[in-house]
Design a protein around this motif. Structure first.
Motif, PDB file in Angstrom:
ATOM      1  N   ALA A  19       8.665  -4.532  -6.808  1.00  0.00           N
ATOM      2  CA  ALA A  19       9.199  -4.919  -5.501  1.00  0.00           C
ATOM      3  C   ALA A  19      10.609  -4.369  -5.296  1.00  0.00           C
ATOM      4  N   LYS A  20      11.459  -4.461  -6.325  1.00  0.00           N
ATOM      5  CA  LYS A  20      12.823  -3.962  -6.211  1.00  0.00           C
ATOM      6  C   LYS A  20      12.824  -2.451  -6.009  1.00  0.00           C
ATOM      7  N   THR A  21      11.973  -1.755  -6.745  1.00  0.00           N
ATOM      8  CA  THR A  21      11.906  -0.303  -6.615  1.00  0.00           C
ATOM      9  C   THR A  21      11.422   0.092  -5.230  1.00  0.00           C
ATOM     10  N   ALA A  22      10.389  -0.574  -4.754  1.00  0.00           N
ATOM     11  CA  ALA A  22       9.844  -0.260  -3.429  1.00  0.00           C
ATOM     12  C   ALA A  22      10.905  -0.444  -2.352  1.00  0.00           C
ATOM     13  N   GLU A  23      11.690  -1.514  -2.462  1.00  0.00           N
ATOM     14  CA  GLU A  23      12.750  -1.756  -1.481  1.00  0.00           C
ATOM     15  C   GLU A  23      13.829  -0.676  -1.572  1.00  0.00           C
ATOM     16  N   GLU A  24      14.156  -0.277  -2.792  1.00  0.00           N
ATOM     17  CA  GLU A  24      15.224   0.712  -2.988  1.00  0.00           C
ATOM     18  C   GLU A  24      14.856   2.075  -2.427  1.00  0.00           C
ATOM     19  N   ILE A  25      13.581   2.480  -2.581  1.00  0.00           N
ATOM     20  CA  ILE A  25      13.179   3.809  -2.098  1.00  0.00           C
ATOM     21  C   ILE A  25      12.468   3.733  -0.749  1.00  0.00           C
ATOM     22  N   ASN A  26      12.438   2.516  -0.184  1.00  0.00           N
ATOM     23  CA  ASN A  26      11.965   2.309   1.195  1.00  0.00           C
ATOM     24  C   ASN A  26      10.475   2.634   1.380  1.00  0.00           C
ATOM     25  N   ILE A  27       9.651   2.106   0.487  1.00  0.00           N
ATOM     26  CA  ILE A  27       8.200   2.164   0.672  1.00  0.00           C
ATOM     27  C   ILE A  27       7.623   0.793   0.329  1.00  0.00           C
ATOM     28  N   SER A  28       6.349   0.610   0.560  1.00  0.00           N
ATOM     29  CA  SER A  28       5.703  -0.665   0.243  1.00  0.00           C
ATOM     30  C   SER A  28       5.349  -0.694  -1.245  1.00  0.00           C
ATOM     31  N   PRO A  29       5.270  -1.887  -1.842  1.00  0.00           N
ATOM     32  CA  PRO A  29       4.858  -1.983  -3.240  1.00  0.00           C
ATOM     33  C   PRO A  29       3.485  -1.363  -3.496  1.00  0.00           C
ATOM     34  N   SER A  30       2.574  -1.488  -2.535  1.00  0.00           N
ATOM     35  CA  SER A  30       1.240  -0.911  -2.728  1.00  0.00           C
ATOM     36  C   SER A  30       1.306   0.613  -2.753  1.00  0.00           C
ATOM     37  N   ALA A  31       2.176   1.195  -1.903  1.00  0.00           N
ATOM     38  CA  ALA A  31       2.337   2.653  -1.910  1.00  0.00           C
ATOM     39  C   ALA A  31       2.951   3.112  -3.222  1.00  0.00           C
ATOM     40  N   LEU A  32       3.902   2.346  -3.738  1.00  0.00           N
ATOM     41  CA  LEU A  32       4.502   2.678  -5.026  1.00  0.00           C
ATOM     42  C   LEU A  32       3.463   2.608  -6.136  1.00  0.00           C
ATOM     43  N   SER A  33       2.617   1.580  -6.093  1.00  0.00           N
ATOM     44  CA  SER A  33       1.568   1.446  -7.103  1.00  0.00           C
ATOM     45  C   SER A  33       0.622   2.645  -7.078  1.00  0.00           C
ATOM     46  N   ARG A  34       0.327   3.158  -5.883  1.00  0.00           N
ATOM     47  CA  ARG A  34      -0.548   4.331  -5.775  1.00  0.00           C
ATOM     48  C   ARG A  34       0.122   5.569  -6.366  1.00  0.00           C
ATOM     49  N   ILE A  35       1.436   5.683  -6.168  1.00  0.00           N
ATOM     50  CA  ILE A  35       2.167   6.811  -6.746  1.00  0.00           C
ATOM     51  C   ILE A  35       2.077   6.779  -8.266  1.00  0.00           C
ATOM     52  N   ILE A  36       2.295   5.603  -8.843  1.00  0.00           N
ATOM     53  CA  ILE A  36       2.253   5.474 -10.308  1.00  0.00           C
ATOM     54  C   ILE A  36       0.854   5.776 -10.828  1.00  0.00           C
ATOM     55  N   SER A  37      -0.160   5.273 -10.144  1.00  0.00           N
ATOM     56  CA  SER A  37      -1.548   5.534 -10.562  1.00  0.00           C
ATOM     57  C   SER A  37      -1.843   7.031 -10.502  1.00  0.00           C
ATOM     58  N   ARG A  38      -1.335   7.696  -9.465  1.00  0.00           N
ATOM     59  CA  ARG A  38      -1.564   9.134  -9.328  1.00  0.00           C
ATOM     60  C   ARG A  38      -0.868   9.907 -10.457  1.00  0.00           C
ATOM     61  N   LEU A  39       0.357   9.493 -10.798  1.00  0.00           N
ATOM     62  CA  LEU A  39       1.081  10.143 -11.889  1.00  0.00           C
ATOM     63  C   LEU A  39       0.365   9.939 -13.217  1.00  0.00           C
ATOM     64  N   GLU A  40      -0.163   8.742 -13.421  1.00  0.00           N
ATOM     65  CA  GLU A  40      -0.893   8.472 -14.669  1.00  0.00           C
ATOM     66  C   GLU A  40      -2.169   9.300 -14.743  1.00  0.00           C
ATOM     67  N   GLU A  41      -2.841   9.437 -13.606  1.00  0.00           N
ATOM     68  CA  GLU A  41      -4.071  10.228 -13.577  1.00  0.00           C
ATOM     69  C   GLU A  41      -3.770  11.702 -13.827  1.00  0.00           C
ATOM     70  N   GLU A  42      -2.709  12.225 -13.216  1.00  0.00           N
ATOM     71  CA  GLU A  42      -2.355  13.634 -13.389  1.00  0.00           C
ATOM     72  C   GLU A  42      -1.938  13.939 -14.823  1.00  0.00           C
ATOM     73  N   ASN A  43      -1.279  12.967 -15.467  1.00  0.00           N
ATOM     74  CA  ASN A  43      -0.802  13.196 -16.832  1.00  0.00           C
ATOM     75  C   ASN A  43      -1.796  12.745 -17.892  1.00  0.00           C
ATOM     76  N   GLY A  44      -2.853  12.077 -17.465  1.00  0.00           N
ATOM     77  CA  GLY A  44      -3.890  11.666 -18.403  1.00  0.00           C
ATOM     78  C   GLY A  44      -3.451  10.624 -19.402  1.00  0.00           C
ATOM     79  N   THR A  45      -2.529   9.756 -19.005  1.00  0.00           N
ATOM     80  CA  THR A  45      -2.038   8.731 -19.927  1.00  0.00           C
ATOM     81  C   THR A  45      -1.443   7.573 -19.149  1.00  0.00           C
ATOM     82  N   GLU A  46      -1.384   6.405 -19.778  1.00  0.00           N
ATOM     83  CA  GLU A  46      -0.725   5.255 -19.162  1.00  0.00           C
ATOM     84  C   GLU A  46       0.781   5.397 -19.325  1.00  0.00           C
ATOM     85  N   LEU A  47       1.496   5.264 -18.238  1.00  0.00           N
ATOM     86  CA  LEU A  47       2.945   5.373 -18.257  1.00  0.00           C
ATOM     87  C   LEU A  47       3.627   4.012 -18.254  1.00  0.00           C
TER      88      LEU A  47
END
Length: 302
Positions: A19-47
């Motif tokens: 929540a704090k990160t989403a507020e700081e970079i001005n996106i929704s928590p759900s959008a941030l969660s999608r970004i993290i999931s995409r990064l994990e998928e691209e890198n093939g590992t849990e971050l």
């Protein structure tokens, strides 16, 4: 992945809070969660480890955070070279400070820094003073304001700013009996103490050496939280006197000296003794060094 996604991950690696990160970079928590999931998928590992209530970086997540930071720093260097600003110092300085430090110390530092190096912007993380040194050691902050341990810090540079005694703070209209020796107070009056940090370590060492059994009403993180609970009438708080000299609690507490048993806080700047990272990071480090060593901090803090 793109630069925005890398910035989102670096911010999350610092806050460890969606929540704090989403507020700081001005996106929704759900959008941030999608970004993290995409990064994990691209890198093939849990971050990130989301198994507990607190978000934590996995070992691979820590490696990726370092990669992301370096990539963003190199991008900043490249942009500066495109603009012909190789000699202009600009970028972000990450600072860790307590709320009290934000009131008392950082305004002076920011004024000095912005006057000479206007291209350097601050990203400030606030929290428990006990978290300042770990923040520097872990690389979340390049500079911190904290109590300097008596025996110093290995691989760290420290610059003393102000000495402040540790005191017992009682709400003005409280009925607690704070007369008598420190032993009498500690063994009979409910206390509100920090969970960790220098003050708690000194308190525990002293009570153990005197075989004093304290009455502990509450333990919490941060001096401001201690005073908030003391204001509710739960007990008297152990804090540095500087906390009562600024902020919202300035005139609502009575100070009771802790004698010589708790000693003083030596409050100052803490940072790594050497610069690491990209050329731009090293330039920022040198600029901060200039400000830290060319200013009469103790004279300004009187």
């Amino acid at each position: 992945m793109n630069l925005y996604e890398l910035k989102a991950f670096v911010t999350l690696s610092r806050t460890l809070h969606f929540a704090k990160t989403a507020e700081e970079i001005n996106i929704s928590p759900s959008a941030l969660s999608r970004i993290i999931s995409r990064l994990e998928e691209e890198n093939g590992t849990e971050l990130l480890d989301r198994s507990n209530r607190k978000v934590e970086l996995t070992p691979n997540g820590k490696l990726f955070a370092e990669f992301a930071k370096e990539t963003l720093e190199r991008h900043s260097d490249m942009q500066a070279s495109f603009k012909g600003d190789r000699n202009k110092i600009s970028g972000t300085l990450h600072v860790y400070a307590s709320v009290t430090a934000c009131y008392v110390i950082l305004p002076l530092f920011i004024k000095k820094l912005s006057e000479k190096y206007p291209g350097i912007q601050l990203a400030i993380e606030t929290g428990d003073p006990a978290g300042a040194i770990p923040a520097v050691r872990e690389g979340r902050a390049s500079l911190a304001v904290a109590a300097i341990p008596e025996d110093g810090l290995s691989y760290m540079e420290t610059i003393s700013l102000k000495r402040s005694p540790l005191i017992f703070a009682a709400k003005n209209d409280s009925n607690f009996n704070v007369t008598g020796s420190p032993q009498d107070i500690i063994s009979s009056v409910p206390l509100i103490l920090p969970k960790t940090g220098l003050a708690r370590r000194r308190f525990d060492e002293w009570t153990k050496s005197r075989n004093v059994k304290p009455v502990i009403a509450a333990e919490t993180e941060g001096n401001e939280a201690i005073l908030a609970l003391a204001q509710l009438g739960l007990g008297i708080g152990l804090v540095p006197q500087i906390v009562l000299e600024s902020g919202r609690y300035q005139n609502t507490f009575t100070i009771h000296p802790a004698g010589n048993i708790m000693g003083y806080y030596d409050i100052g700047f803490i940072r790594r003794s050497e610069a690491f990272g990209t050329q731009n990071t090293r330039r920022i480090w040198a600029a901060v060094s200039d400000i830290l060593h060319s200013t009469d901090w103790k004279g300004l803090m009187k």
